[in-house]
Design a protein around this motif. Structure first.
Motif, PDB file in Angstrom:
ATOM      1  N   GLY A  26       0.979  -1.220  -0.016  1.00 56.17           N
ATOM      2  CA  GLY A  26      -0.042  -0.035  -0.090  1.00 56.17           C
ATOM      3  C   GLY A  26       0.904   1.407  -0.061  1.00 56.17           C
ATOM      4  O   GLY A  26       0.491   2.126  -0.693  1.00 56.17           O
ATOM      5  N   GLU A  27       1.911   1.061   0.818  1.00 54.06           N
ATOM      6  CA  GLU A  27       2.932   2.340   0.935  1.00 54.06           C
ATOM      7  C   GLU A  27       3.458   2.500  -0.650  1.00 54.06           C
ATOM      8  O   GLU A  27       3.543   3.646  -0.992  1.00 54.06           O
ATOM      9  N   ILE A  28       3.946   1.439  -1.076  1.00 53.51           N
ATOM     10  CA  ILE A  28       4.720   1.607  -2.382  1.00 53.51           C
ATOM     11  C   ILE A  28       3.562   2.327  -3.570  1.00 53.51           C
ATOM     12  O   ILE A  28       3.707   3.213  -4.162  1.00 53.51           O
ATOM     13  N   ILE A  29       2.460   1.694  -3.837  1.00 50.27           N
ATOM     14  CA  ILE A  29       1.317   2.185  -4.653  1.00 50.27           C
ATOM     15  C   ILE A  29       1.007   3.863  -4.299  1.00 50.27           C
ATOM     16  O   ILE A  29       0.934   4.625  -5.207  1.00 50.27           O
ATOM     17  N   VAL A  30       0.954   4.090  -3.119  1.00 48.44           N
ATOM     18  CA  VAL A  30       0.584   5.696  -3.007  1.00 48.44           C
ATOM     19  C   VAL A  30       1.696   6.448  -3.079  1.00 48.44           C
ATOM     20  O   VAL A  30       1.573   7.366  -3.696  1.00 48.44           O
TER      21      VAL A  30
ATOM     22  N   LEU B   4      11.419   6.148  -7.227  1.00 49.43           N
ATOM     23  CA  LEU B   4      10.646   5.226  -8.226  1.00 49.43           C
ATOM     24  C   LEU B   4      11.547   3.823  -8.225  1.00 49.43           C
ATOM     25  O   LEU B   4      10.931   2.628  -8.216  1.00 49.43           O
ATOM     26  N   VAL B   5      12.687   4.126  -8.506  1.00 50.45           N
ATOM     27  CA  VAL B   5      13.466   2.562  -8.527  1.00 50.45           C
ATOM     28  C   VAL B   5      13.515   1.788  -7.404  1.00 50.45           C
ATOM     29  O   VAL B   5      13.576   0.562  -7.521  1.00 50.45           O
ATOM     30  N   SER B   6      13.877   2.626  -6.307  1.00 52.41           N
ATOM     31  CA  SER B   6      13.570   1.802  -5.060  1.00 52.41           C
ATOM     32  C   SER B   6      12.375   1.156  -4.825  1.00 52.41           C
ATOM     33  O   SER B   6      12.485   0.010  -4.404  1.00 52.41           O
ATOM     34  N   TYR B   7      11.421   1.821  -4.840  1.00 47.18           N
ATOM     35  CA  TYR B   7       9.972   1.186  -4.871  1.00 47.18           C
ATOM     36  C   TYR B   7       9.651   0.242  -5.931  1.00 47.18           C
ATOM     37  O   TYR B   7       9.312  -0.746  -5.528  1.00 47.18           O
ATOM     38  N   GLY B   8      10.222   0.343  -6.970  1.00 46.77           N
ATOM     39  CA  GLY B   8       9.772  -0.522  -7.948  1.00 46.77           C
ATOM     40  C   GLY B   8      10.701  -2.034  -7.965  1.00 46.77           C
ATOM     41  O   GLY B   8      10.487  -2.937  -8.486  1.00 46.77           O
ATOM     42  N   SER B   9      11.863  -1.847  -6.994  1.00 42.93           N
ATOM     43  CA  SER B   9      12.486  -3.264  -6.819  1.00 42.93           C
ATOM     44  C   SER B   9      12.222  -3.979  -5.756  1.00 42.93           C
ATOM     45  O   SER B   9      12.874  -5.084  -5.593  1.00 42.93           O
ATOM     46  N   GLN B  10      10.877  -3.604  -5.144  1.00 40.00           N
ATOM     47  CA  GLN B  10      10.386  -4.505  -4.044  1.00 40.00           C
ATOM     48  C   GLN B  10       9.429  -5.431  -4.554  1.00 40.00           C
ATOM     49  O   GLN B  10       8.914  -5.193  -5.678  1.00 40.00           O
TER      50      GLN B  10
ATOM     51  N   SER C  64       3.851  -7.094  -9.718  1.00 43.78           N
ATOM     52  CA  SER C  64       5.128  -7.299 -10.081  1.00 43.78           C
ATOM     53  C   SER C  64       5.231  -6.495 -11.441  1.00 43.78           C
ATOM     54  O   SER C  64       6.396  -5.748 -11.758  1.00 43.78           O
ATOM     55  N   LYS C  65       4.118  -6.467 -12.360  1.00 41.42           N
ATOM     56  CA  LYS C  65       4.512  -5.848 -13.487  1.00 41.42           C
ATOM     57  C   LYS C  65       4.636  -4.450 -13.399  1.00 41.42           C
ATOM     58  O   LYS C  65       5.306  -3.590 -14.103  1.00 41.42           O
ATOM     59  N   TYR C  66       3.487  -4.106 -12.492  1.00 40.19           N
ATOM     60  CA  TYR C  66       3.706  -2.469 -12.408  1.00 40.19           C
ATOM     61  C   TYR C  66       5.059  -1.918 -11.583  1.00 40.19           C
ATOM     62  O   TYR C  66       5.592  -0.885 -12.197  1.00 40.19           O
ATOM     63  N   TYR C  67       5.400  -2.716 -10.532  1.00 44.13           N
ATOM     64  CA  TYR C  67       6.583  -2.177 -10.157  1.00 44.13           C
ATOM     65  C   TYR C  67       7.780  -2.203 -11.222  1.00 44.13           C
ATOM     66  O   TYR C  67       8.662  -1.469 -11.144  1.00 44.13           O
ATOM     67  N   ALA C  68       7.865  -3.203 -11.709  1.00 42.28           N
ATOM     68  CA  ALA C  68       9.118  -3.619 -13.043  1.00 42.28           C
ATOM     69  C   ALA C  68       8.870  -2.196 -13.857  1.00 42.28           C
ATOM     70  O   ALA C  68       9.850  -1.623 -14.467  1.00 42.28           O
ATOM     71  N   ASN C  69       7.674  -1.815 -14.366  1.00 44.46           N
ATOM     72  CA  ASN C  69       7.443  -0.712 -15.192  1.00 44.46           C
ATOM     73  C   ASN C  69       7.910   0.606 -14.572  1.00 44.46           C
ATOM     74  O   ASN C  69       8.466   1.461 -15.333  1.00 44.46           O
ATOM     75  N   THR C  70       7.445   0.728 -13.259  1.00 47.52           N
ATOM     76  CA  THR C  70       7.916   1.912 -12.501  1.00 47.52           C
ATOM     77  C   THR C  70       9.296   2.130 -12.419  1.00 47.52           C
ATOM     78  O   THR C  70       9.747   3.058 -12.585  1.00 47.52           O
ATOM     79  N   LYS C  71      10.057   0.889 -12.096  1.00 46.36           N
ATOM     80  CA  LYS C  71      11.487   0.813 -12.013  1.00 46.36           C
ATOM     81  C   LYS C  71      11.899   1.360 -13.110  1.00 46.36           C
ATOM     82  O   LYS C  71      13.037   1.971 -13.361  1.00 46.36           O
TER      83      LYS C  71
END
Length: 221
Positions: A101-105, A141-147, A162-169
């Motif tokens: 939730g923290e990452i998304i926000v 963004l890279v830090s959050y997307g790596s989680q 996972s897909k959203y995090y990868a795209n964000t990173k």
């Protein structure tokens, strides 16, 4: 393990224990009832023995009734705990935990802020004044997307995050690598604005799937 993991385990374990105790009471009730029926057929003729026979019969009847009451209560609470445990599991599968939730926000606010800065460059602002800001935000963004997403989510939920995090990173890394000269090109800005649009569309899908209140987030901007 998370609180919901422990909640599911405790509720399910309690449900199983209660149901087992309920079956034990069912067995005892059947045992007392059978003994009572057999005793009914062996009524003694002796007056003294008949008195003891009646007392023993009443005791068996009371034990059978008590076992029946306990069985009903144990089965009722066992089923309630069983339903509650699976509701806890369902909630865990369909809702974001604190970390996700923290990452998304945070990525929601970062992408929105980056988009506004890109639009300002598109409208004539100099990228040299935003380079350090971009560096800071894209690093986050890279830090959050790596989680990795929580393993407590459903398979579909984990795949979507996972897909959203990868795209964000990837977006953060690419934007961070841009020079001031490249950011002065309209084509570069247009491409990154298209990327922010895609990320925002992904966010909307995630908000809908995990029941995140986007209106509340917009009020915090």
């Amino acid at each position: 393990m998370s609180v919901l993991d422990w909640t599911f385990i405790v509720l399910l374990s309690s449900a199983i224990l209660l149901l087992l105790c309920g079956f034990l009471c069912l067995f005892l009730k059947m045992k007392y009832s059978r003994t009572y029926r057999l005793l009914q057929k062996k009524q003694p003729k002796n007056k003294k023995k008949r008195k003891k026979w009646r007392q023993h019969r009443r005791q068996l009847q009371k034990k059978a009734q008590k076992s029946l009451r306990n069985m009903v209560l144990l089965f009722t609470f066992g089923l309630l705990f069983f339903v509650a445990s699976f509701y806890a599991r369902y909630y865990q599968l369909t809702h974001l935990n604190a970390a996700d939730g923290e990452i998304i926000v945070q990525t929601y606010f970062l992408v929105d802020s980056i988009e506004k800065d890109l639009i300002s460059i598109q409208n004539g602002a100099k990228p040299v004044g935003l380079k350090d800001k971009f560096h800071s935000m894209t690093a986050m963004l890279v830090s959050y997307g790596s989680q990795p997403p929580s393993t407590g989510l459903s398979t579909a939920g984990q795949q979507r995050l996972s897909k959203y995090y990868a795209n964000t990173k990837e977006f953060g890394m690419n934007l961070n690598s841009q020079t001031i000269e490249s950011l002065e090109k309209k084509e570069t800005i247009a491409n990154y604005l298209e990327d922010t649009k895609k990320l925002k569309n992904s966010q909307k899908v995630i908000f809908k799937q995990f029941k995140v209140n986007e209106s509340a987030l917009k009020q915090k901007k």
